[in-house]
Write a protein that holds these residues in place. Structure first.
Motif, PDB file in Angstrom:
ATOM      1  N   LEU A  44       0.839  -1.208   0.000  1.00 32.26           N
ATOM      2  CA  LEU A  44       0.000   0.000   0.000  1.00 32.26           C
ATOM      3  C   LEU A  44       0.872   1.255   0.000  1.00 32.26           C
ATOM      4  O   LEU A  44       0.574   2.227  -0.696  1.00 32.26           O
ATOM      5  N   ALA A  45       1.966   1.226   0.748  1.00 31.97           N
ATOM      6  CA  ALA A  45       2.879   2.371   0.785  1.00 31.97           C
ATOM      7  C   ALA A  45       3.560   2.591  -0.572  1.00 31.97           C
ATOM      8  O   ALA A  45       3.907   3.728  -0.920  1.00 31.97           O
ATOM      9  N   LEU A  46       3.738   1.518  -1.354  1.00 32.85           N
ATOM     10  CA  LEU A  46       4.347   1.632  -2.681  1.00 32.85           C
ATOM     11  C   LEU A  46       3.376   2.169  -3.729  1.00 32.85           C
ATOM     12  O   LEU A  46       3.790   2.500  -4.834  1.00 32.85           O
ATOM     13  N   GLY A  47       2.093   2.214  -3.404  1.00 32.63           N
ATOM     14  CA  GLY A  47       1.121   2.734  -4.366  1.00 32.63           C
ATOM     15  C   GLY A  47       0.028   1.769  -4.761  1.00 32.63           C
ATOM     16  O   GLY A  47      -0.847   2.115  -5.559  1.00 32.63           O
ATOM     17  N   ALA A  48       0.062   0.545  -4.242  1.00 27.57           N
ATOM     18  CA  ALA A  48      -1.052  -0.381  -4.503  1.00 27.57           C
ATOM     19  C   ALA A  48      -2.278   0.136  -3.766  1.00 27.57           C
ATOM     20  O   ALA A  48      -2.166   0.905  -2.799  1.00 27.57           O
ATOM     21  N   ARG A  49      -3.435  -0.277  -4.222  1.00 27.18           N
ATOM     22  CA  ARG A  49      -4.660   0.088  -3.510  1.00 27.18           C
ATOM     23  C   ARG A  49      -5.602  -1.107  -3.495  1.00 27.18           C
ATOM     24  O   ARG A  49      -5.537  -1.961  -4.385  1.00 27.18           O
ATOM     25  N   GLY A  82     -14.762 -11.240   1.602  1.00 25.67           N
ATOM     26  CA  GLY A  82     -14.141 -10.741   2.824  1.00 25.67           C
ATOM     27  C   GLY A  82     -13.624 -11.858   3.706  1.00 25.67           C
ATOM     28  O   GLY A  82     -12.980 -11.609   4.716  1.00 25.67           O
ATOM     29  N   THR A  83     -13.918 -13.095   3.344  1.00 25.33           N
ATOM     30  CA  THR A  83     -13.433 -14.235   4.127  1.00 25.33           C
ATOM     31  C   THR A  83     -12.220 -14.900   3.478  1.00 25.33           C
ATOM     32  O   THR A  83     -11.706 -15.882   4.002  1.00 25.33           O
ATOM     33  N   GLU A  84     -11.759 -14.370   2.359  1.00 27.42           N
ATOM     34  CA  GLU A  84     -10.620 -14.952   1.648  1.00 27.42           C
ATOM     35  C   GLU A  84      -9.349 -14.808   2.484  1.00 27.42           C
ATOM     36  O   GLU A  84      -9.229 -13.896   3.303  1.00 27.42           O
ATOM     37  N   SER A  85      -8.410 -15.682   2.228  1.00 27.10           N
ATOM     38  CA  SER A  85      -7.129 -15.614   2.923  1.00 27.10           C
ATOM     39  C   SER A  85      -6.147 -14.704   2.184  1.00 27.10           C
ATOM     40  O   SER A  85      -5.018 -14.533   2.616  1.00 27.10           O
ATOM     41  N   TRP A  86      -6.542 -14.122   1.067  1.00 25.29           N
ATOM     42  CA  TRP A  86      -5.693 -13.241   0.277  1.00 25.29           C
ATOM     43  C   TRP A  86      -6.310 -11.859   0.215  1.00 25.29           C
ATOM     44  O   TRP A  86      -7.485 -11.659   0.535  1.00 25.29           O
ATOM     45  N   HIS A  87      -5.491 -10.884  -0.206  1.00 28.52           N
ATOM     46  CA  HIS A  87      -5.951  -9.513  -0.424  1.00 28.52           C
ATOM     47  C   HIS A  87      -5.897  -9.228  -1.916  1.00 28.52           C
ATOM     48  O   HIS A  87      -4.900  -9.547  -2.571  1.00 28.52           O
ATOM     49  N   VAL A  88      -6.954  -8.628  -2.443  1.00 33.87           N
ATOM     50  CA  VAL A  88      -6.963  -8.217  -3.837  1.00 33.87           C
ATOM     51  C   VAL A  88      -6.575  -6.742  -3.871  1.00 33.87           C
ATOM     52  O   VAL A  88      -7.172  -5.910  -3.187  1.00 33.87           O
ATOM     53  N   LEU A  89      -5.558  -6.454  -4.675  1.00 31.16           N
ATOM     54  CA  LEU A  89      -5.029  -5.099  -4.794  1.00 31.16           C
ATOM     55  C   LEU A  89      -4.984  -4.712  -6.263  1.00 31.16           C
ATOM     56  O   LEU A  89      -5.159  -5.557  -7.146  1.00 31.16           O
ATOM     57  N   ALA A  90      -4.721  -3.443  -6.517  1.00 28.45           N
ATOM     58  CA  ALA A  90      -4.517  -2.959  -7.881  1.00 28.45           C
ATOM     59  C   ALA A  90      -3.202  -2.203  -7.927  1.00 28.45           C
ATOM     60  O   ALA A  90      -2.856  -1.483  -6.979  1.00 28.45           O
TER      61      ALA A  90
END
Length: 127
Positions: free
Chosen positions: A89-94, A102-110
């Motif tokens: 997130l600090a690098l610019g992902a969002r 919301g129960t997944e074990s992973w995070h979806v980012l862009a």
């Protein structure tokens, strides 16, 4: 005889920006730069015959009409998932919403151009 994936090519509006982003995310370095503006990044010391795939950020003026049919999954190497999420997130992902519950074990980012990728929970050994 078989084939192997040698390069993944991502069409993008700003190869410089995405090369910088993905280099930081993956610990990659710039390997090559074409006259057309494409930038190839990969593991330090990677070469065309060593078997490690590289990522080519290729300039394109074509607008993206929909989400990519292929996305990248990344796994932390030296920290837990929560710490890696903060770093990305600090690098610019969002955060990105692709319909997850919301129960997944992973995070979806862009990434900075909106290309979805997933941060998995499992830690892997650095390459």
């Amino acid at each position: 005889m078989a084939c192997r994936i040698s390069e993944l090519v991502l069409d993008c509006a700003d190869p410089e920006r995405l090369a910088a982003f993905w280099s930081e995310v993956l610990g990659y370095v710039e390997l090559d730069r074409d006259v057309d503006g494409a930038i190839e990044i990969g593991p330090p010391g990677a070469g065309p015959s060593d078997g490690r795939p590289t990522l080519v950020l290729s300039p394109s003026g074509d607008p993206k009409a929909a989400k990519l049919p292929l996305h990248i999954d990344v796994s932390p190497t030296d920290r837990d998932q929560d710490a890696e999420l903060e770093r990305l997130l600090a690098l610019g992902a969002r955060p990105a919403d692709v319909g997850q519950t919301g129960t997944e074990s992973w995070h979806v980012l862009a990434d900075p151009e909106g290309n979805a990728f997933c941060l998995l929970r499992s830690r892997v050994h650095p390459a």
